[in-house]
Motif scaffolding. Structure first.
Motif, mmCIF file in Angstrom:
data_model
loop_
_atom_site.group_PDB
_atom_site.id
_atom_site.type_symbol
_atom_site.label_atom_id
_atom_site.label_comp_id
_atom_site.label_asym_id
_atom_site.label_seq_id
_atom_site.Cartn_x
_atom_site.Cartn_y
_atom_site.Cartn_z
ATOM 1 N N HIS A 192 -34.165 -17.905 34.187
ATOM 2 C CA HIS A 192 -35.500 -18.424 33.907
ATOM 3 C C HIS A 192 -36.596 -17.400 34.217
ATOM 4 N N ALA A 193 -36.336 -16.491 35.135
ATOM 5 C CA ALA A 193 -37.327 -15.446 35.402
ATOM 6 C C ALA A 193 -37.548 -14.592 34.155
ATOM 7 N N ALA A 194 -36.454 -14.305 33.440
ATOM 8 C CA ALA A 194 -36.576 -13.549 32.189
ATOM 9 C C ALA A 194 -37.310 -14.372 31.144
ATOM 10 N N GLY A 195 -37.048 -15.683 31.128
ATOM 11 C CA GLY A 195 -37.751 -16.550 30.186
ATOM 12 C C GLY A 195 -39.246 -16.558 30.442
ATOM 13 N N ASP A 196 -39.638 -16.650 31.711
ATOM 14 C CA ASP A 196 -41.065 -16.615 32.041
ATOM 15 C C ASP A 196 -41.683 -15.270 31.657
ATOM 16 N N ALA A 197 -40.950 -14.199 31.940
ATOM 17 C CA ALA A 197 -41.458 -12.866 31.577
ATOM 18 C C ALA A 197 -41.587 -12.732 30.067
ATOM 19 N N VAL B 237 -52.263 -15.321 6.838
ATOM 20 C CA VAL B 237 -50.871 -14.869 6.718
ATOM 21 C C VAL B 237 -50.748 -13.413 7.160
ATOM 22 N N ALA B 238 -51.737 -12.599 6.822
ATOM 23 C CA ALA B 238 -51.709 -11.190 7.228
ATOM 24 C C ALA B 238 -51.769 -11.068 8.749
ATOM 25 N N VAL B 239 -52.591 -11.898 9.414
ATOM 26 C CA VAL B 239 -52.656 -11.875 10.880
ATOM 27 C C VAL B 239 -51.314 -12.284 11.469
ATOM 28 N N ALA B 240 -50.719 -13.358 10.938
ATOM 29 C CA ALA B 240 -49.430 -13.816 11.447
ATOM 30 C C ALA B 240 -48.346 -12.756 11.268
ATOM 31 N N GLU B 241 -48.359 -12.102 10.122
ATOM 32 C CA GLU B 241 -47.368 -11.055 9.871
ATOM 33 C C GLU B 241 -47.548 -9.895 10.855
ATOM 34 N N ARG B 242 -48.801 -9.577 11.170
ATOM 35 C CA ARG B 242 -49.042 -8.516 12.143
ATOM 36 C C ARG B 242 -48.543 -8.916 13.532
ATOM 37 N N LEU B 243 -48.771 -10.149 13.936
ATOM 38 C CA LEU B 243 -48.281 -10.622 15.238
ATOM 39 C C LEU B 243 -46.757 -10.599 15.280
ATOM 40 N N ARG B 244 -46.138 -10.996 14.181
ATOM 41 C CA ARG B 244 -44.671 -10.985 14.117
ATOM 42 C C ARG B 244 -44.128 -9.566 14.260
ATOM 43 N N ALA C 100 -41.591 -5.058 17.338
ATOM 44 C CA ALA C 100 -41.619 -3.627 17.652
ATOM 45 C C ALA C 100 -41.706 -3.356 19.155
ATOM 46 N N ARG C 101 -41.976 -4.371 19.949
ATOM 47 C CA ARG C 101 -42.176 -4.150 21.384
ATOM 48 C C ARG C 101 -41.259 -5.070 22.192
ATOM 49 N N PRO C 102 -40.019 -4.670 22.399
ATOM 50 C CA PRO C 102 -39.104 -5.495 23.192
ATOM 51 C C PRO C 102 -39.547 -5.592 24.645
ATOM 52 N N LEU C 103 -39.050 -6.595 25.333
ATOM 53 C CA LEU C 103 -39.410 -6.836 26.728
ATOM 54 C C LEU C 103 -38.598 -5.936 27.655
ATOM 55 N N PRO C 104 -39.235 -5.093 28.472
ATOM 56 C CA PRO C 104 -38.479 -4.333 29.485
ATOM 57 C C PRO C 104 -37.931 -5.297 30.533
ATOM 58 N N TRP C 105 -36.599 -5.271 30.710
ATOM 59 C CA TRP C 105 -35.998 -6.218 31.654
ATOM 60 C C TRP C 105 -34.710 -5.631 32.233
ATOM 61 N N GLU C 106 -34.688 -5.539 33.558
ATOM 62 C CA GLU C 106 -33.489 -5.087 34.292
ATOM 63 C C GLU C 106 -32.932 -3.781 33.730
ATOM 64 N N ASN C 107 -33.739 -2.758 33.766
ATOM 65 C CA ASN C 107 -33.329 -1.411 33.343
ATOM 66 C C ASN C 107 -32.930 -1.342 31.879
ATOM 67 N N GLY C 108 -33.397 -2.297 31.094
ATOM 68 C CA GLY C 108 -33.096 -2.292 29.674
ATOM 69 C C GLY C 108 -34.232 -2.910 28.886
ATOM 70 N N LEU C 109 -33.987 -3.085 27.618
ATOM 71 C CA LEU C 109 -34.976 -3.683 26.728
ATOM 72 C C LEU C 109 -34.398 -4.947 26.108
ATOM 73 N N LEU C 110 -35.156 -6.019 26.171
ATOM 74 C CA LEU C 110 -34.719 -7.298 25.639
ATOM 75 C C LEU C 110 -35.496 -7.563 24.350
ATOM 76 N N PRO C 111 -34.834 -7.480 23.190
ATOM 77 C CA PRO C 111 -35.551 -7.697 21.924
ATOM 78 C C PRO C 111 -35.954 -9.157 21.776
ATOM 79 N N LEU C 112 -37.143 -9.366 21.245
ATOM 80 C CA LEU C 112 -37.663 -10.710 21.024
ATOM 81 C C LEU C 112 -38.230 -10.798 19.614
#
Length: 397
Positions: free
Chosen positions: A275-280, A323-330, A335-347
Motif C-alpha cells: 500500500h505504500a507503493a500505492g500511495d506513492a 481531448v488534447a489535454v487528456a492525451e498530454r496527461l496520458r 513517460a514518467r514511471p514511478l521511482p520505487w525501491e531502486n527501480g522504476l514502476l511503470p504506470l
C-alpha cells in the motif's frame, strides 16, 4: 502629556517585546502553531527586549562592548523577524541573502569598533537593517501577491517599509552628523517622536506577522476541508462544488469539459508492491497531472484511484481541446514511471472525455458521459483516451 515621556515609552515598548515573546513561544510550544516561525519571533522579541532600554546592567561595561551588544542585538532581532516572515509566507528561498547581509553587517560593526569608530560601527549595522527591511518588503509583496487583496497586502507590508525607511534616514543622519553615533552608549534618550515611531513599527510588525499566522492557519484549514489529504487534489465535495459552479457558468456561455481518469491496474500495484507503493503512485500521478493543467483547471479525487479533471474551454463545444489535454496527461504519465525501491514502476491511466449537459445543475449528466467513455477506454485496452464526440453541451437527456 507626562505619561508619554520617553522613558515611559521605552518601558512600554520593552514590556510589549517581553509579552510578545512569551505569546509567540506559547503558540509555538504549547499549541504547535507555526512552531519554527514562532520560536524565531520569540527570539527576536527577546533580543529587542534585552538591548532596547539601554539597561543599567551595561552601564559599567566598556563603551565598545555596550555598542557591540546594542548594534548586534538589533541586527540579530531583524534577522530573526525576517526568517520568521519567510516561514510564515512558506517561502522556498534559501536564506543566503540574509546570511550575506547579516554577516557583512556584523563584520562592519566589529571592524568599526576595532578601529575605535562608533560612527562606522553604527553605520554598518544601520545599513544592514535598511537592506533587511527592504528584503522584508519584497518578501511580503511577492508572498501575498494574488493571495489577498492589494490593499490588505499594502497594510501588512507597511510596518516593514517603515522599518526600512527609518533605518535609511538614520544612515543619512550618521553620515551628515558624525556626533550622532554612540548616543545610546552615552545614555542619550531618543526624541519622543523617534521612540514612538520605533514602538509603532515594532507593534505593526508583530501585528502583521500575527495576521500572517492567522491567514496561514485559515489556509491550512481550507486545504484540509477541500483537499484530499493524500494527493492534494480536490476532494469529492470540493470538486462537486466546482462542478456546480461550472454548470451555472455554462448558461452564460462559458463551456467546460470533464475528463474522468482511472489508474490502470492499480490493485496490482497494491498487491505486488504494498500500500505504500500505492500511495506513492497516487501522489506521483496527481503531481504529473497537476503540472500539466492550468491554474483554472480543477483536478479532483472522486475515490480510490479514480479522478476527474474539469477543464474550462474557450469555446463551449471545443471537445478537441479537452481531448488534447487528456492525451498530454496520458503521455506524460506513461513517460514518467514511478521511482520505487531502486527501480522504476511503470504506470498508465485511462481517460474518458465528455462535454456537460445544459440544465443539469449538479453536473451529473456530464460525469455519467465521461465515466462511460472511461469504461470504453478500459474495455479497448486501457492507457488511452476516449471521447463522447456525438454528445454536445446543449443536449439534455
Amino acid at each position: 502629556m507626562d505619561f508619554l515621556d520617553v522613558p515611559t515609552i521605552l518601558q512600554i515598548s520593552a514590556v510589549f517585546n517581553l509579552m510578545a515573546a512569551l505569546a509567540w513561544l506559547t503558540l509555538a510550544q504549547v499549541f504547535h502553531i507555526a512552531p519554527r516561525a514562532g520560536r524565531l519571533m520569540a527570539g527576536g522579541h527577546v533580543l529587542r527586549f534585552a538591548t532596547q532600554g539601554y539597561s543599567d546592567v551595561m552601564s559599567a561595561w566598556p563603551a565598545a562592548l555596550q555598542q557591540a551588544v546594542l548594534e548586534l542585538g538589533l541586527l540579530g532581532c531583524i534577522l530573526m523577524l525576517l526568517l520568521a516572515l519567510r516561514r510564515m509566507l512558506l517561502s522556498r528561498q534559501r536564506p543566503r541573502d540574509l546570511a550575506w547581509i547579516g554577516g557583512l553587517g556584523a563584520a562592519g560593526i566589529a571592524a568599526g569598533l576595532a578601529a575605535g569608530s562608533a560612527q562606522a560601527a553604527e553605520l554598518a549595522g544601520t545599513v544592514a537593517v535598511t537592506l533587511l527591511g527592504g528584503l522584508a518588503v519584497r518578501a511580503m509583496l511577492l508572498g501575498l501577491r494574488g493571495q489577498v487583496a492589494p490593499v490588505t497586502a499594502g497594510f501588512a507590508t507597511l510596518p516593514f517599509a517603515m522599518l526600512a525607511l527609518m533605518a535609511f534616514v538614520h544612515s543619512v543622519e550618521l553620515l551628515l552628523e558624525p556626533d550622532w553615533a554612540g548616543h545610546a552608549v552615552r545614555g542619550d534618550l531618543p526624541s519622543p517622536a523617534r521612540a514612538v515611531l520605533w514602538y509603532v513599527v515594532t507593534f505593526g510588525i508583530t501585528l502583521s506577522l500575527i495576521a500572517l499566522m492567522i491567514w496561514r492557519v485559515v489556509a491550512r484549514i481550507q486545504h484540509l476541508t477541500y483537499r484530499d489529504p493524500l494527493t492534494g487534489a480536490l476532494n469529492r465535495r470540493a470538486f462537486e462544488r466546482a462542478l456546480g459552479d461550472a454548470q451555472a457558468q455554462l448558461l452564460r456561455g462559458h463551456g467546460f469539459a470533464l475528463v474522468m481518469i482511472d489508474i490502470d491496474h492499480f490493485k496490482r500495484v497494491n498487491d505486488q508492491h504494498g500500500h505504500a507503493a500505492g500511495d506513492a503512485a497516487l501522489r506521483h500521478c496527481v503531481g504529473i497531472w497537476q503540472a500539466g493543467l492550468r491554474e483554472v483547471d480543477c483536478l479532483g479525487r472522486l475515490g480510490g484511484e479514480e479522478f476527474c479533471a474539469l477543464l474550462p474551454l474557450a469555446s463551449p463545444g471545443d471537445l478537441a481541446a479537452a481531448v488534447a489535454v487528456a492525451e498530454r496527461l496520458r503521455a506524460d504519465l506513461q513517460a514518467r514511471p514511478l521511482p520505487w525501491e531502486n527501480g522504476l514502476l511503470p504506470l498508465s491511466a485511462s481517460f474518458g472525455v465528455a462535454l456537460p449537459a445544459a440544465g443539469d445543475a449538479r453536473g451529473e449528466v456530464g460525469l455519467v458521459r465521461a465515466d462511460a467513455e472511461l469504461y470504453r477506454a478500459k474495455a479497448e485496452g486501457r492507457n488511452r483516451v476516449c471521447a463522447a464526440t456525438h454528445l454536445q453541451p446543449a443536449e439534455v437527456p
